[in-house]
Write an enzyme that holds these catalytic residues in place. Structure first.
Site, PDB file in Angstrom:
ATOM      1  N   ASN A 151       0.800  -1.221   0.000  1.00  0.00           N
ATOM      2  CA  ASN A 151       0.000   0.000   0.000  1.00  0.00           C
ATOM      3  C   ASN A 151       0.835   1.275   0.000  1.00  0.00           C
ATOM      4  O   ASN A 151       0.351   2.341  -0.341  1.00  0.00           O
ATOM      5  CB  ASN A 151      -0.942  -0.002   1.213  1.00  0.00           C
ATOM      6  N   GLN A 179      -5.159  -3.684  -1.877  1.00  0.00           N
ATOM      7  CA  GLN A 179      -4.782  -2.639  -2.838  1.00  0.00           C
ATOM      8  C   GLN A 179      -4.921  -3.090  -4.292  1.00  0.00           C
ATOM      9  O   GLN A 179      -4.772  -2.262  -5.196  1.00  0.00           O
ATOM     10  CB  GLN A 179      -3.340  -2.177  -2.587  1.00  0.00           C
ATOM     11  N   CYS A 324      -4.080   4.762   8.114  1.00  0.00           N
ATOM     12  CA  CYS A 324      -4.529   4.263   9.412  1.00  0.00           C
ATOM     13  C   CYS A 324      -3.448   4.258  10.487  1.00  0.00           C
ATOM     14  O   CYS A 324      -3.739   4.008  11.633  1.00  0.00           O
ATOM     15  CB  CYS A 324      -5.159   2.882   9.256  1.00  0.00           C
TER      16      CYS A 324
END
Ligand code: PLP
Length: 391
Positions: A151, A179, A324
């Site tokens: 990612n 992804q 995140c």
């Protein structure tokens, strides 16, 4: 202000067609899909339809698709579910140092419980070497979990080779395809995967919904207990509007995948070329085996946070890595795993393109980016000291 969104790896905008497909399931079609009456049948049919669309993308059977709340839950179920169901066979898992935290944290939890976890290194290009996977296997190994594409740096792993090694050694193989699902083709059999995680908000569907492909016959336990939904693997009433939206998004991606992939990759290649013309800019990740939409660059002498904030002032959204864990201090574990120094990792940004981006947007971005970098370098004492021609 004009806003340009270049953070599609963090999340994508929900397509209008997807929102439209979801609407009835917030209004008249509200039944519990487990109910036996008309209202229940209506929503359970909608779930079945979405399940078929997802299964078709993976070349899987409908009953091999488990609906969940997103990529994080999917990775957790794949790891804890296989670990606990196979604990009597062995307690060793192989993964890589550059996995998403949704894989690494469950592995760390199991490690604290006495499991042995091998975190494989990657090369400068972010690739896992299949020979390392082979070497790490021992009698106790029950699971190999290697992501499809990273990612942060976009490197695509040699899943078919790794999957074959897992298969030959009779070890379960999980891949985090969050992804890649719906962006590049992924067939479960081609990669020999037993478990594959996906998340709707990464492919123009709604947030808070995703799923796990579980090959028929895989020994896996639930880690939540309650009702019998989702083939007894995930209790709780399903998020019907979300799942319908995810199904629609997957169906549309399947039709447009090739055209979309080549459009985005052509925008990316052009932008990469211009970015690499700027002094002290380097591309991170593999040069060809990478996601069509991913650019990750190190910009010498410029702090990534300063770049992000300054670009945001000008209406441009980019990131420094996974959204995140943006509250975490310290450099990215992915960038340090590929051998970047702390300083280099703190000078790197991720630009991830999407289907809505245009050439004009990217040329505007490039102009603004050059200004931002020049201004920040002008303010940097380190750059002033080391710039060519300075004493
Ligand atoms: N795995 C990867 C590779 C991701 O990029 C993400 C999200 O950024 C996740 C897992 C977690 O997915 P979700 O946001 O749906 O929980």
């Amino acid at each position: 202000m004009k806003r340009i969104y270049l953070d599609n790896a963090a999340s994508t905008p929900t397509r209008p067609e997807v929102i439209e497909a979801m609407q009835p399931y917030f209004k008249n079609c509200f039944g519990n899909p487990s109910s036996l009456h008309f209202f229940g049948k209506e929503t359970s049919n909608a779930l079945n339809d979405a399940r078929s669309k997802i299964a078709q993308m993976l070349g899987a059977r409908d009953e091999e698709i488990i609906f969940l709340s997103g990529g994080t839950e999917s990775d957790n179920l794949a790891i804890f579910g296989t670990a606990y169901a196979n604990r009597d066979k062995g307690r060793h898992i192989i993964t890589s140092k550059i996995e998403h935290s949704a894989v690494l944290e469950p592995c760390r939890f199991l490690e604290r419980e006495g499991w042995k976890i091998t975190y494989l290194p990657v090369g400068r290009d972010g690739m896992v070497d299949p020979a390392d996977v082979k070497e790490a296997i021992c009698n106790d190994t029950i699971l190999i979990s290697i992501m499809h594409a990273n990612n942060e740096i976009g490197t695509i792993q040699p899943l078919n080779e790794i999957g074959l090694i897992a298969k030959e050694n009779d070890i379960y193989f999980h891949t985090d395809a969050v992804q890649t699902f719906s962006h590049i083709p992924a067939k479960a059999d081609e990669y020999h995967v037993d478990l594959l995680s996906f998340s709707s908000h990464k492919f123009y569907g709604p947030k808070g919904v995703g799923g796990l492909y579980v090959r028929k016959g895989t020994a896996i336990s639930p880690y939540l207990y309650g009702g019998t939904q989702e083939f007894r693997l995930r209790p709780g009433t399903e998020n019907v509007p979300g799942i319908v939206g995810m199904g629609k998004a997957a169906q549309m991606s399947m039709l447009e995948m090739d055209a979309q992939r080549s459009y985005i990759a052509s925008l990316r290649d052009k932008l990469v070329k211009s970015l690499l013309d700027i002094d002290g800019v380097r591309l991170n990740g593999h040069s060809t085996q990478r996601l069509p939409n991913n650019i990750n660059i190190t910009v010498d002498y410029v702090d990534s946070e300063a770049m992000i904030i300054n670009l945001d002032f000008k209406g441009i959204a980019v990131s420094s890595g996974a959204a995140c864990v943006s509250a975490m201090k310290g450099p990215s574990h992915v960038l340090t795993a590929i051998g970047l120094s702390y300083e280099e990792a703190r000078s790197s940004i991720r630009i991830t393109l999407g289907r809505d981006n245009t050439e004009e947007e990217l040329s505007y971005f490039l102009d603004v980016f050059k200004d931002v970098v020049n201004n920040l370098r002008d303010m940097s004492p380190v750059f002033q000291e080391r710039r060519p021609g300075s004493r």
